[in-house]
Scaffold this motif. Structure first.
Motif, PDB file in Angstrom:
ATOM      1  N   MET A 166      22.778  50.067  17.974  1.00 29.36           N
ATOM      2  CA  MET A 166      22.430  49.968  16.562  1.00 29.36           C
ATOM      3  C   MET A 166      23.428  49.075  15.842  1.00 29.36           C
ATOM      4  SD  MET A 166      22.107  52.955  13.668  1.00 29.36           S
ATOM      5  CE  MET A 166      23.856  53.289  13.808  1.00 29.36           C
ATOM      6  N   GLU A 167      22.934  48.242  14.940  1.00 34.32           N
ATOM      7  CA  GLU A 167      23.767  47.338  14.156  1.00 34.32           C
ATOM      8  C   GLU A 167      23.652  47.694  12.684  1.00 34.32           C
ATOM      9  OE1 GLU A 167      24.152  42.554  13.062  1.00 34.32           O
ATOM     10  OE2 GLU A 167      22.365  43.357  14.080  1.00 34.32           O
ATOM     11  N   ILE A 168      24.787  47.771  11.992  1.00 38.09           N
ATOM     12  CA  ILE A 168      24.824  47.997  10.549  1.00 38.09           C
ATOM     13  C   ILE A 168      25.584  46.842   9.917  1.00 38.09           C
ATOM     14  CG2 ILE A 168      25.643  49.480   8.681  1.00 38.09           C
ATOM     15  CD1 ILE A 168      25.314  51.862  10.490  1.00 38.09           C
ATOM     16  N   ARG A 169      24.976  46.183   8.926  1.00 40.39           N
ATOM     17  CA  ARG A 169      25.636  45.047   8.287  1.00 40.39           C
ATOM     18  C   ARG A 169      25.165  44.896   6.851  1.00 40.39           C
ATOM     19  NH1 ARG A 169      21.699  41.043   8.498  1.00 40.39           N
ATOM     20  NH2 ARG A 169      20.194  41.209  10.235  1.00 40.39           N
ATOM     21  N   LEU A 170      25.951  44.138   6.081  1.00 42.65           N
ATOM     22  CA  LEU A 170      25.581  43.824   4.710  1.00 42.65           C
ATOM     23  C   LEU A 170      24.368  42.901   4.699  1.00 42.65           C
ATOM     24  CD1 LEU A 170      29.150  43.272   3.218  1.00 42.65           C
ATOM     25  CD2 LEU A 170      27.528  45.015   2.473  1.00 42.65           C
ATOM     26  N   LEU A 171      23.532  43.049   3.683  1.00 36.14           N
ATOM     27  CA  LEU A 171      22.308  42.266   3.566  1.00 36.14           C
ATOM     28  C   LEU A 171      22.427  41.251   2.433  1.00 36.14           C
ATOM     29  CD1 LEU A 171      19.661  45.124   3.954  1.00 36.14           C
ATOM     30  CD2 LEU A 171      20.681  43.700   5.743  1.00 36.14           C
ATOM     31  N   TYR A 172      21.816  40.101   2.646  1.00 39.60           N
ATOM     32  CA  TYR A 172      21.832  39.035   1.647  1.00 39.60           C
ATOM     33  C   TYR A 172      20.490  38.312   1.681  1.00 39.60           C
ATOM     34  CZ  TYR A 172      26.901  39.730   2.038  1.00 39.60           C
ATOM     35  OH  TYR A 172      28.160  40.282   2.083  1.00 39.60           O
ATOM     36  N   GLY A 173      20.228  37.522   0.633  1.00 38.91           N
ATOM     37  CA  GLY A 173      19.078  36.623   0.611  1.00 38.91           C
ATOM     38  C   GLY A 173      17.752  37.314   0.824  1.00 38.91           C
ATOM     39  N   ASN A 174      16.964  36.768   1.764  1.00 39.41           N
ATOM     40  CA  ASN A 174      15.614  37.277   2.010  1.00 39.41           C
ATOM     41  C   ASN A 174      15.608  38.695   2.569  1.00 39.41           C
ATOM     42  OD1 ASN A 174      14.565  34.801   1.165  1.00 39.41           O
ATOM     43  ND2 ASN A 174      14.562  33.945   3.250  1.00 39.41           N
ATOM     44  N   GLU A 175      16.744  39.148   3.113  1.00 36.55           N
ATOM     45  CA  GLU A 175      16.796  40.502   3.675  1.00 36.55           C
ATOM     46  C   GLU A 175      16.714  41.576   2.585  1.00 36.55           C
ATOM     47  OE1 GLU A 175      19.400  39.980   7.752  1.00 36.55           O
ATOM     48  OE2 GLU A 175      20.482  40.171   5.851  1.00 36.55           O
ATOM     49  N   ILE A 176      16.976  41.210   1.350  1.00 39.91           N
ATOM     50  CA  ILE A 176      16.909  42.187   0.254  1.00 39.91           C
ATOM     51  C   ILE A 176      15.484  42.709   0.093  1.00 39.91           C
ATOM     52  CG2 ILE A 176      17.334  42.590  -2.198  1.00 39.91           C
ATOM     53  CD1 ILE A 176      19.403  40.350  -2.109  1.00 39.91           C
ATOM     54  N   GLN A 177      14.499  41.799   0.148  1.00 36.35           N
ATOM     55  CA  GLN A 177      13.097  42.218   0.045  1.00 36.35           C
ATOM     56  C   GLN A 177      12.717  43.124   1.208  1.00 36.35           C
ATOM     57  OE1 GLN A 177      10.683  41.761  -2.425  1.00 36.35           O
ATOM     58  NE2 GLN A 177       9.663  43.269  -1.116  1.00 36.35           N
ATOM     59  N   TRP A 178      13.231  42.836   2.388  1.00 36.62           N
ATOM     60  CA  TRP A 178      12.986  43.677   3.563  1.00 36.62           C
ATOM     61  C   TRP A 178      13.547  45.074   3.327  1.00 36.62           C
ATOM     62  CZ3 TRP A 178      14.910  42.218   9.171  1.00 36.62           C
ATOM     63  CH2 TRP A 178      14.239  43.039  10.100  1.00 36.62           C
ATOM     64  N   ALA A 179      14.717  45.153   2.742  1.00 29.13           N
ATOM     65  CA  ALA A 179      15.337  46.450   2.450  1.00 29.13           C
ATOM     66  C   ALA A 179      14.543  47.227   1.408  1.00 29.13           C
ATOM     67  CB  ALA A 179      16.772  46.246   1.971  1.00 29.13           C
ATOM     68  N   VAL A 180      14.054  46.521   0.389  1.00 27.44           N
ATOM     69  CA  VAL A 180      13.251  47.170  -0.646  1.00 27.44           C
ATOM     70  C   VAL A 180      11.981  47.761  -0.040  1.00 27.44           C
ATOM     71  CG1 VAL A 180      11.869  46.775  -2.721  1.00 27.44           C
ATOM     72  CG2 VAL A 180      14.165  45.794  -2.540  1.00 27.44           C
ATOM     73  N   GLN A 181      11.315  47.007   0.831  1.00 28.08           N
ATOM     74  CA  GLN A 181      10.094  47.494   1.468  1.00 28.08           C
ATOM     75  C   GLN A 181      10.379  48.719   2.342  1.00 28.08           C
ATOM     76  OE1 GLN A 181       7.027  46.513   0.858  1.00 28.08           O
ATOM     77  NE2 GLN A 181       6.209  48.052   2.289  1.00 28.08           N
ATOM     78  N   THR A 182      11.488  48.681   3.085  1.00 27.56           N
ATOM     79  CA  THR A 182      11.866  49.826   3.923  1.00 27.56           C
ATOM     80  C   THR A 182      12.116  51.059   3.077  1.00 27.56           C
ATOM     81  OG1 THR A 182      12.856  48.369   5.590  1.00 27.56           O
ATOM     82  CG2 THR A 182      13.546  50.673   5.590  1.00 27.56           C
ATOM     83  N   ALA A 183      12.842  50.884   1.970  1.00 28.36           N
ATOM     84  CA  ALA A 183      13.128  52.012   1.081  1.00 28.36           C
ATOM     85  C   ALA A 183      11.845  52.588   0.487  1.00 28.36           C
ATOM     86  CB  ALA A 183      14.072  51.566  -0.037  1.00 28.36           C
ATOM     87  N   HIS A 184      10.910  51.722   0.080  1.00 27.39           N
ATOM     88  CA  HIS A 184       9.649  52.198  -0.488  1.00 27.39           C
ATOM     89  C   HIS A 184       8.865  53.026   0.525  1.00 27.39           C
ATOM     90  CE1 HIS A 184      10.513  50.140  -4.032  1.00 27.39           C
ATOM     91  NE2 HIS A 184       9.728  49.078  -3.937  1.00 27.39           N
ATOM     92  N   GLU A 185       8.801  52.571   1.756  1.00 30.49           N
ATOM     93  CA  GLU A 185       8.052  53.302   2.779  1.00 30.49           C
ATOM     94  C   GLU A 185       8.643  54.690   3.019  1.00 30.49           C
ATOM     95  OE1 GLU A 185       7.944  50.828   6.209  1.00 30.49           O
ATOM     96  OE2 GLU A 185       6.752  49.254   5.256  1.00 30.49           O
ATOM     97  N   VAL A 186       9.982  54.759   3.102  1.00 32.99           N
ATOM     98  CA  VAL A 186      10.631  56.056   3.316  1.00 32.99           C
ATOM     99  C   VAL A 186      10.440  56.945   2.088  1.00 32.99           C
ATOM    100  CG1 VAL A 186      12.812  57.215   3.781  1.00 32.99           C
ATOM    101  CG2 VAL A 186      12.309  55.047   4.899  1.00 32.99           C
ATOM    102  N   TYR A 187      10.574  56.369   0.902  1.00 30.43           N
ATOM    103  CA  TYR A 187      10.439  57.152  -0.330  1.00 30.43           C
ATOM    104  C   TYR A 187       9.045  57.768  -0.437  1.00 30.43           C
ATOM    105  CZ  TYR A 187      10.500  58.387  -5.281  1.00 30.43           C
ATOM    106  OH  TYR A 187      10.423  59.073  -6.470  1.00 30.43           O
ATOM    107  N   GLU A 188       8.030  56.977  -0.180  1.00 28.60           N
ATOM    108  CA  GLU A 188       6.663  57.478  -0.309  1.00 28.60           C
ATOM    109  C   GLU A 188       6.369  58.574   0.705  1.00 28.60           C
ATOM    110  OE1 GLU A 188       4.294  56.934  -2.475  1.00 28.60           O
ATOM    111  OE2 GLU A 188       5.514  55.543  -3.662  1.00 28.60           O
TER     112      GLU A 188
END
Length: 250
Positions: A1-23
């Protein structure tokens, strides 16, 4: 497993992941529509991008086999604003690893003395298991104010995080249950220095002891040899009636 800071286009990917888990994992336990709206007002691409560009927010992603399986966010005052892990990855300590990464970052990069979060009541127990405790004296509200002390640096920050310069505190989200983790302060012991004088003294005492032992052993052996040397075996005493080998008396 890799954990790292996110930048640029990865922010939208993070938002989508958070929305899926939240719902799937959090929204069913929401108490009212205002609570849901508060989440979406914060967790969106324009808001996160603006906060990160201003240096007020940091975003992490957890990846496994090229897939983003978890996401977390923390303000520059050490306040966690998001922590979401996909339910199919529960039990792999992804959530606790994200928390540990944020705490290490807060200590080493932000010089914070503690990390805080305002957790929904449904997930407060999870944060208790990852080393957080209740903030005594904090105002009561919809969320549970928690903190985790960072023992390596002195406390310099409060637990309330500001968004866009306002005094509004961002609320934390929820995560599925993962493996509990207890954090203990690291204990270090001071090193003891030994001076050259102490080394010489110890060496001298050892030599004196060795000479004494060798001398004692030598004296003992000399004494024993002396005793053996002066001892003479007495001649046999023959009786007048002693018989010879052929049975005749002498």
């Amino acid at each position: 497993m890799e954990i790292r800071l996110l930048y640029g286009n990865e922010i939208q990917w993070a938002v989508q992941t958070a929305h899926e888990v939240y719902e799937q994992c959090v929204r069913p336990y929401a108490r009212n529509a205002a609570e849901v709206q508060q989440y979406y007002d914060y967790m969106n691409l324009p808001n996160l991008s603006q906060e990160m560009l201003a240096g007020r927010l940091f975003l992490w992603g957890a990846f496994e086999n090229g897939q983003m399986c978890g996401v977390s966010a923390m303000q520059n005052v050490g306040h966690i604003t998001a922590l979401y892990v996909r339910p199919q990855y529960s039990g792999r300590r992804i959530g606790s690893n994200l928390v540990d990464r944020m705490c290490n970052f807060a200590a080493s990069r932000l010089q914070c003395g503690r990390v805080t979060v305002q957790a929904a009541p449904a997930v407060a127990n999870y944060f208790y298991h990852t080393g957080f405790t209740l903030i005594q004296g904090a105002p009561a509200g919809m969320y549970v104010p928690l903190e985790r002390r960072i023992w390596s640096v002195p406390m310099t920050q409060g637990y309330m995080g500001n968004i866009g310069g306002s005094s509004r505190t961002v609320q934390g989200g929820g995560v599925p249950v993962v493996q509990p983790r207890h954090t203990k302060p690291e204990i270090t012991y001071p090193k003891k220095m030994v001076s050259a004088r102490q080394v010489i003294l110890l060496t001298a005492v050892t030599l004196v002891f060795a000479v004494t032992v060798v001398t004692g052993i030598t004296v003992y052996h000399i004494t024993q040899e002396g005793i053996t040397g002066v001892y003479e075996t007495p001649d046999p005493v023959w009786d007048e009636n002693t018989e010879t080998d052929d049975g005749q008396e002498l």
